[in-house]
Scaffold this active site. Sequence first.
Site, PDB file in Angstrom:
ATOM      1  N   SER A 152      29.562  38.535  37.709  1.00 25.44           N
ATOM      2  CA  SER A 152      30.942  38.177  37.382  1.00 25.44           C
ATOM      3  C   SER A 152      31.230  36.724  37.759  1.00 25.44           C
ATOM      4  CB  SER A 152      31.895  39.154  38.076  1.00 25.44           C
ATOM      5  OG  SER A 152      33.209  39.004  37.597  1.00 25.44           O
ATOM      6  N   HIS A 358      31.775  46.501  33.396  1.00 26.86           N
ATOM      7  CA  HIS A 358      31.633  45.393  34.334  1.00 26.86           C
ATOM      8  C   HIS A 358      31.346  45.864  35.756  1.00 26.86           C
ATOM      9  CE1 HIS A 358      32.014  41.096  34.912  1.00 26.86           C
ATOM     10  NE2 HIS A 358      32.789  41.271  35.963  1.00 26.86           N
TER      11      HIS A 358
END
Length: 385
Positions: A152, A358
Amino acid sequence: MWNYFEDVRERIRKNLISVIQENGYPWEEYEVTTEDGYINTMLRIPYSNKNKSNNNERRPPVILCHGMDCCSAVFLNESRLAYFLADQGYDVWLPNNRGTTFSSHVSLDPTKDKEKYWNFSWHEIGFYDIPAFVDFVIKHTGFQKIYYIGHSQGTTAYAVFASERPEYNEKIALSCLLGTAIATDSQIYSYGLLFFLYIFVPFLQFIDRFIFRIHQIPFSALLRTTSTYTGASTLGWYINMLVIFFAAGNANFDQAAKFDLMKFSQTTPNTSSIRQAYHYVQVMRRGRFTKYDYGPEKNLKKYGSIEPPEYNLSKVTSPVALFYGKNDMYNDYRRDKLDEKFANVVYIHVADDEYFNHIDFLIAKDSVSLLYNDMVEIMRKYKAV
């Protein structure tokens, strides 16, 4: 903020150390000071508990860099990536960025000097923190090239690091970027949190400018505490997971089946500067990977133009491996074209799971088969020296 009272900081630190000790791995702790005075804690797992007899062996070092509102615990609790790499024969380093509960400053206090201490976005993490981590690891291991793995914001900061400090490309054997958050607005209207941020962050900026200053991302401590006390029950776990999926992509309960929310929430969410969120929304609104927008007047003084310049990703010349999830709200592997923007993408991997999102990079029960085995295979092709 209350999370920076010493008792809370120490409790989070002890929790993280206990996680490593409970799993039987050796650990070391270091403080790394950046050029601009931030003191960031970096942990190390020098070898695996599965091959202690060879603990004097020289192992290739790998740095694992966490995302926004996280700390290095995300690679130790559920993903266990740090342990997996140690078992594979790597010297694992776990830095904690500025703004986390593992960070301080040579002269600034995070509560008394809020204006100055929290005056950073992920640009400064890439420009100052990562070079300091890389130099520290190289100095302590004797290797001239090391591995970098980021998730990320760890990918965002790497793009800043390798493009703004291009001389460091020579020090990276391979970077593995998981769940890239770089220069794309392709999905902001499709998923809950990104659309929420797209609308809500400008509101926070209005409050920040005209009513009272906001320094940290709001609600992180509240979410961490709430998850800790409500996640024990089945209903509480389910509700908390829905909140997490709101921030990660469509629900994927199959991969989260073994997720220990109670352990995870002891350290996550952590703390981050509000400017990190502001910077992401600026990028989303432009659809371009640009430096922080201070407004026309300040931009002109800082950049020599009224618009913030775009990062030149063609300067990222070190080998890059991209790892995607098909259900990741922060990128679209079919559209982000990072293989064309970076100068040297050597590998692209899309997890073979239609619902991989994610957060699954950190909590998926099938991470080894879906990601880690392939990651180590490509790492062995680009040897650290």
